[in-house]
Motif scaffolding. Sequence first.
Motif, mmCIF file in Angstrom:
data_model
loop_
_atom_site.group_PDB
_atom_site.id
_atom_site.type_symbol
_atom_site.label_atom_id
_atom_site.label_comp_id
_atom_site.label_asym_id
_atom_site.label_seq_id
_atom_site.Cartn_x
_atom_site.Cartn_y
_atom_site.Cartn_z
ATOM 1 N N GLY A 117 7.810 9.801 -1.187
ATOM 2 C CA GLY A 117 6.549 10.315 -0.663
ATOM 3 C C GLY A 117 5.623 10.912 -1.702
ATOM 4 N N LEU A 118 5.804 10.539 -2.969
ATOM 5 C CA LEU A 118 4.925 11.039 -4.018
ATOM 6 C C LEU A 118 3.519 10.479 -3.816
ATOM 7 C CD1 LEU A 118 5.373 12.807 -6.611
ATOM 8 C CD2 LEU A 118 5.335 10.663 -7.894
ATOM 9 N N SER A 119 2.517 11.267 -4.109
ATOM 10 C CA SER A 119 1.143 10.822 -3.902
ATOM 11 C C SER A 119 0.793 9.678 -4.850
ATOM 12 C CB SER A 119 0.168 11.986 -4.123
ATOM 13 O OG SER A 119 0.115 12.334 -5.497
ATOM 14 N N ILE A 120 -0.126 8.831 -4.425
ATOM 15 C CA ILE A 120 -0.594 7.722 -5.261
ATOM 16 C C ILE A 120 -1.203 8.275 -6.549
ATOM 17 C CG2 ILE A 120 -2.221 5.804 -5.426
ATOM 18 C CD1 ILE A 120 0.055 5.245 -3.532
ATOM 19 N N GLN A 121 -1.901 9.399 -6.437
ATOM 20 C CA GLN A 121 -2.546 10.005 -7.597
ATOM 21 C C GLN A 121 -1.512 10.424 -8.645
ATOM 22 O OE1 GLN A 121 -3.192 10.820 -4.392
ATOM 23 N NE2 GLN A 121 -5.188 9.772 -4.267
ATOM 24 N N GLU A 122 -0.384 10.966 -8.196
ATOM 25 C CA GLU A 122 0.651 11.405 -9.115
ATOM 26 C C GLU A 122 1.309 10.209 -9.806
ATOM 27 O OE1 GLU A 122 2.756 14.462 -11.078
ATOM 28 O OE2 GLU A 122 1.005 14.486 -9.767
ATOM 29 N N SER A 123 1.573 9.166 -9.030
ATOM 30 C CA SER A 123 2.155 7.950 -9.617
ATOM 31 C C SER A 123 1.198 7.336 -10.626
ATOM 32 C CB SER A 123 2.478 6.934 -8.516
ATOM 33 O OG SER A 123 3.446 7.417 -7.634
ATOM 34 N N ASP A 124 -0.073 7.304 -10.271
ATOM 35 C CA ASP A 124 -1.110 6.772 -11.162
ATOM 36 C C ASP A 124 -1.122 7.547 -12.466
ATOM 37 O OD1 ASP A 124 -3.807 6.754 -12.447
ATOM 38 O OD2 ASP A 124 -4.317 5.392 -10.813
ATOM 39 N N MET A 146 4.629 -3.467 -7.940
ATOM 40 C CA MET A 146 5.566 -3.214 -6.854
ATOM 41 C C MET A 146 4.828 -3.127 -5.526
ATOM 42 S SD MET A 146 8.402 -3.164 -8.491
ATOM 43 C CE MET A 146 9.462 -2.651 -7.148
ATOM 44 N N GLN A 147 5.566 -3.372 -4.444
ATOM 45 C CA GLN A 147 5.036 -3.225 -3.097
ATOM 46 C C GLN A 147 6.080 -2.525 -2.236
ATOM 47 O OE1 GLN A 147 3.629 -6.995 -1.526
ATOM 48 N NE2 GLN A 147 2.698 -7.580 -3.493
ATOM 49 N N ILE A 148 5.619 -1.935 -1.129
ATOM 50 C CA ILE A 148 6.535 -1.256 -0.214
ATOM 51 C C ILE A 148 6.340 -1.807 1.192
ATOM 52 C CG2 ILE A 148 6.737 0.869 -1.551
ATOM 53 C CD1 ILE A 148 4.562 2.076 0.193
ATOM 54 N N PRO A 149 7.345 -1.657 2.063
ATOM 55 C CA PRO A 149 7.233 -2.156 3.439
ATOM 56 C C PRO A 149 6.093 -1.479 4.196
ATOM 57 C CG PRO A 149 9.509 -1.607 2.904
ATOM 58 C CD PRO A 149 8.663 -1.060 1.793
ATOM 59 N N PRO A 150 5.522 -2.169 5.195
ATOM 60 C CA PRO A 150 4.376 -1.624 5.941
ATOM 61 C C PRO A 150 4.705 -0.398 6.783
ATOM 62 C CG PRO A 150 5.180 -3.650 6.946
ATOM 63 C CD PRO A 150 5.878 -3.525 5.635
ATOM 64 N N ASN A 151 5.993 -0.100 6.993
ATOM 65 C CA ASN A 151 6.333 1.056 7.821
ATOM 66 C C ASN A 151 5.994 2.396 7.158
ATOM 67 O OD1 ASN A 151 8.740 0.036 6.231
ATOM 68 N ND2 ASN A 151 9.490 2.086 6.778
ATOM 69 N N TYR A 156 -1.359 3.822 3.008
ATOM 70 C CA TYR A 156 -0.538 4.150 1.835
ATOM 71 C C TYR A 156 0.019 2.876 1.214
ATOM 72 C CZ TYR A 156 2.977 6.422 -1.093
ATOM 73 O OH TYR A 156 3.724 6.842 -2.159
ATOM 74 N N THR A 157 0.474 1.956 2.051
ATOM 75 C CA THR A 157 1.038 0.698 1.565
ATOM 76 C C THR A 157 0.019 -0.085 0.738
ATOM 77 O OG1 THR A 157 2.510 0.539 3.479
ATOM 78 C CG2 THR A 157 2.085 -1.494 2.263
ATOM 79 N N LYS A 158 -1.216 -0.130 1.231
ATOM 80 C CA LYS A 158 -2.274 -0.857 0.527
ATOM 81 C C LYS A 158 -2.633 -0.159 -0.777
ATOM 82 C CE LYS A 158 -6.879 -2.841 1.153
ATOM 83 N NZ LYS A 158 -8.029 -3.005 2.087
ATOM 84 N N GLN A 159 -2.731 1.167 -0.740
ATOM 85 C CA GLN A 159 -3.068 1.926 -1.949
ATOM 86 C C GLN A 159 -1.995 1.746 -3.023
ATOM 87 O OE1 GLN A 159 -3.632 5.973 -0.705
ATOM 88 N NE2 GLN A 159 -5.718 5.623 0.025
ATOM 89 N N PHE A 160 -0.741 1.765 -2.584
ATOM 90 C CA PHE A 160 0.363 1.604 -3.527
ATOM 91 C C PHE A 160 0.330 0.210 -4.149
ATOM 92 C CE2 PHE A 160 4.736 0.621 -4.726
ATOM 93 C CZ PHE A 160 5.067 1.743 -5.471
ATOM 94 N N GLN A 161 0.087 -0.794 -3.352
ATOM 95 C CA GLN A 161 0.033 -2.178 -3.850
ATOM 96 C C GLN A 161 -1.105 -2.352 -4.856
ATOM 97 O OE1 GLN A 161 -0.101 -5.149 -0.778
ATOM 98 N NE2 GLN A 161 -0.668 -6.799 -2.185
#
Length: 224
Positions: A117-124, A146-151, A156-161
Amino acid sequence: MIQNIWLRFLSRKMRAILMATGLFCLFIPFSTQAQTNPVILVMGDSLSAEYGLARGAGWVKLLEDQLHKEASPWTVFNASISGETSSGGLSRLPKLLEQKKPGIVLLELGANDALRGLSIQESDKNLRKMIQLSKISGAKVLLFGMQIPPNYGQEYTKQFQNLYPRLARQEQVELVPFFLKNVASDINLFQSDRMHPNEKAQAILFKNVWGAMAPYQTLLKSNR
């Protein structure tokens, strides 16, 4: 008598010079050896650390085998750790860059950020810093998308992708568009936990990586 002493002195000097020259010559092969073995550093998580696999069965070993097959002077150092996050990778990277002095860094991290559950900003921020540190050290970078499941939620899934292609574009590094391409959709390519690719999947993962390394093929045939 004085002449004999002077000759003995010269003899000692000559012996010292010859010994120094001999030692210098001994150091040359070691120096040359170090220069002829440039390093590929793999910074990853369980997907690259052979989690649940027999030792030597992972895609990193297949990469080593391919380099050997092509008589490439490059070696691979796998610094991947199961459960690793982008934060953990960032904390370890400076020392690895100093010790291994890699010419190429393969950056396969971020999936565990999402699972925790880390924020996209932190991963970035963490991944970007790893890319920048690698580039400053003189290494080229290959970022694994990387990609993650839609659940995890559509937004969040789109931002991560989108995180990975954006980073690759902004930092001008090469990208594996999706590391698990042709694996993620086939349940038969996963271990019983349905999270980690099995041994059959490793050849596909290697193919995805090797294809993205095409811009480095000329480099891999050289001593850097």
